[in-house]
Design a protein around this motif. Sequence first.
Motif, mmCIF file in Angstrom:
data_model
loop_
_atom_site.group_PDB
_atom_site.id
_atom_site.type_symbol
_atom_site.label_atom_id
_atom_site.label_comp_id
_atom_site.label_asym_id
_atom_site.label_seq_id
_atom_site.Cartn_x
_atom_site.Cartn_y
_atom_site.Cartn_z
ATOM 1 N N THR A 15 -2.937 3.344 2.295
ATOM 2 C CA THR A 15 -3.956 2.566 2.248
ATOM 3 C C THR A 15 -3.646 1.047 0.915
ATOM 4 O O THR A 15 -4.145 0.526 1.169
ATOM 5 N N PHE A 16 -3.987 2.671 -0.339
ATOM 6 C CA PHE A 16 -3.627 1.468 -1.602
ATOM 7 C C PHE A 16 -3.030 0.741 -1.958
ATOM 8 O O PHE A 16 -3.059 -0.217 -2.411
ATOM 9 N N ALA A 17 -1.632 1.198 -1.154
ATOM 10 C CA ALA A 17 -0.709 0.128 -1.540
ATOM 11 C C ALA A 17 -0.571 -1.105 -0.267
ATOM 12 O O ALA A 17 -0.289 -1.477 -1.260
ATOM 13 N N ARG A 18 -1.147 -1.096 0.509
ATOM 14 C CA ARG A 18 -1.693 -2.002 1.308
ATOM 15 C C ARG A 18 -2.346 -2.907 0.658
ATOM 16 O O ARG A 18 -2.556 -3.540 0.834
ATOM 17 N N GLU A 19 -4.086 -2.094 0.477
ATOM 18 C CA GLU A 19 -5.034 -2.776 0.245
ATOM 19 C C GLU A 19 -5.308 -4.123 -1.844
ATOM 20 O O GLU A 19 -6.266 -4.920 -1.910
ATOM 21 N N CYS A 20 -5.132 -2.794 -2.917
ATOM 22 C CA CYS A 20 -4.679 -3.378 -4.009
ATOM 23 C C CYS A 20 -4.157 -4.141 -4.552
ATOM 24 O O CYS A 20 -2.638 -3.789 -4.419
ATOM 25 N N THR A 21 -4.511 -5.351 -5.123
ATOM 26 C CA THR A 21 -3.611 -6.372 -6.112
ATOM 27 C C THR A 21 -3.568 -6.049 -7.176
ATOM 28 O O THR A 21 -3.616 -7.094 -7.588
ATOM 29 N N ASP A 22 -4.448 -5.387 -7.965
ATOM 30 C CA ASP A 22 -4.894 -5.664 -9.560
ATOM 31 C C ASP A 22 -4.134 -3.996 -10.285
ATOM 32 O O ASP A 22 -3.952 -3.015 -10.591
ATOM 33 N N CYS A 23 -3.167 -4.867 -10.903
ATOM 34 C CA CYS A 23 -1.992 -4.309 -11.193
ATOM 35 C C CYS A 23 -2.529 -3.299 -12.754
ATOM 36 O O CYS A 23 -2.395 -1.584 -11.847
ATOM 37 N N PRO A 24 -3.509 -2.949 -12.804
ATOM 38 C CA PRO A 24 -4.424 -1.753 -14.147
ATOM 39 C C PRO A 24 -4.944 -1.573 -13.200
ATOM 40 O O PRO A 24 -4.693 0.142 -13.726
ATOM 41 N N ALA A 25 -5.753 -1.350 -11.717
ATOM 42 C CA ALA A 25 -5.839 -0.321 -11.334
ATOM 43 C C ALA A 25 -5.316 0.521 -10.712
ATOM 44 O O ALA A 25 -5.831 1.685 -10.290
ATOM 45 N N VAL A 26 -4.413 -0.401 -10.342
ATOM 46 C CA VAL A 26 -2.762 0.889 -9.583
ATOM 47 C C VAL A 26 -2.753 1.962 -10.722
ATOM 48 O O VAL A 26 -1.950 3.470 -10.151
ATOM 49 N N ILE A 27 -2.196 0.851 -12.066
ATOM 50 C CA ILE A 27 -1.887 2.987 -13.243
ATOM 51 C C ILE A 27 -3.331 3.047 -13.259
ATOM 52 O O ILE A 27 -2.413 4.630 -13.304
ATOM 53 N N GLN A 102 5.275 2.543 -0.213
ATOM 54 C CA GLN A 102 6.679 1.918 0.027
ATOM 55 C C GLN A 102 6.991 1.680 1.550
ATOM 56 O O GLN A 102 7.049 1.289 1.865
ATOM 57 N N GLU A 103 6.765 2.905 1.926
ATOM 58 C CA GLU A 103 6.902 3.160 3.427
ATOM 59 C C GLU A 103 5.964 2.255 4.535
ATOM 60 O O GLU A 103 6.362 1.482 5.527
ATOM 61 N N ALA A 104 4.579 2.394 3.664
ATOM 62 C CA ALA A 104 3.461 1.965 4.172
ATOM 63 C C ALA A 104 3.988 0.300 3.988
ATOM 64 O O ALA A 104 2.952 -0.373 4.907
ATOM 65 N N ARG A 105 4.426 -0.093 3.009
ATOM 66 C CA ARG A 105 4.268 -1.482 2.811
ATOM 67 C C ARG A 105 5.839 -1.817 3.690
ATOM 68 O O ARG A 105 5.112 -3.504 4.322
ATOM 69 N N ASP A 106 6.569 -1.510 4.280
ATOM 70 C CA ASP A 106 7.825 -1.694 5.220
ATOM 71 C C ASP A 106 7.376 -1.536 6.144
ATOM 72 O O ASP A 106 7.220 -2.856 7.844
ATOM 73 N N GLU A 107 6.049 -0.612 6.732
ATOM 74 C CA GLU A 107 5.571 -0.531 8.401
ATOM 75 C C GLU A 107 4.393 -2.321 8.619
ATOM 76 O O GLU A 107 4.840 -2.624 9.258
ATOM 77 N N GLU A 108 4.347 -2.607 7.075
ATOM 78 C CA GLU A 108 3.102 -3.441 7.297
ATOM 79 C C GLU A 108 3.886 -4.770 7.770
ATOM 80 O O GLU A 108 3.512 -5.409 7.983
ATOM 81 N N ASP A 112 3.871 -7.071 10.825
ATOM 82 C CA ASP A 112 3.200 -8.827 10.455
ATOM 83 C C ASP A 112 5.470 -9.118 11.025
ATOM 84 O O ASP A 112 4.941 -10.628 11.820
ATOM 85 N N ASN A 113 6.268 -8.895 11.518
ATOM 86 C CA ASN A 113 7.397 -9.764 11.688
ATOM 87 C C ASN A 113 6.635 -9.468 13.218
ATOM 88 O O ASN A 113 7.275 -10.958 13.548
#
Length: 125
Positions: A15-27, A102-108, A112-113
């Motif tokens: 979920t985090f991989a799909r939704e977060c766009t803030d690099c410092p927040a990921v760290i 990465q798997e969640a991102r690939d599935e998303e 989309d495709n």
Amino acid sequence: MTTQPYPSELEAAATFARECTDCPAVIRWCADRVRWADSSQAVQDAADYLHDLSTTAQARATALTDRPAVIRWCAQQIHSMGGDGDVERAAEYLDDLAVEAQEARDEEQAQDNLDALADELATEK
């Protein structure tokens, strides 16, 4: 009344991989995961190290498009610190979370495709 179970750490990573766009927040998220992985002082030091890196990243924050890469980078930072087996296990835990993200991102992306293809086929008819 039924209650929903809490998501697993791997589901949370997805979920985090799909939704977060803030690099410092990921760290910072990675630092929190490391902190919870083990209470040994070496692991806590590794989490503090990541938190300090998030502060540096905050100063040069830009939009983030590859969250799994940032999670992997955090794991590599901890691996490069050296340390005992607890620290290595904490870094490996982040490695596992990066794979899940990465798997969640690939599935998303695959979905989309498929959606785009379905839209294209629908407009051709």
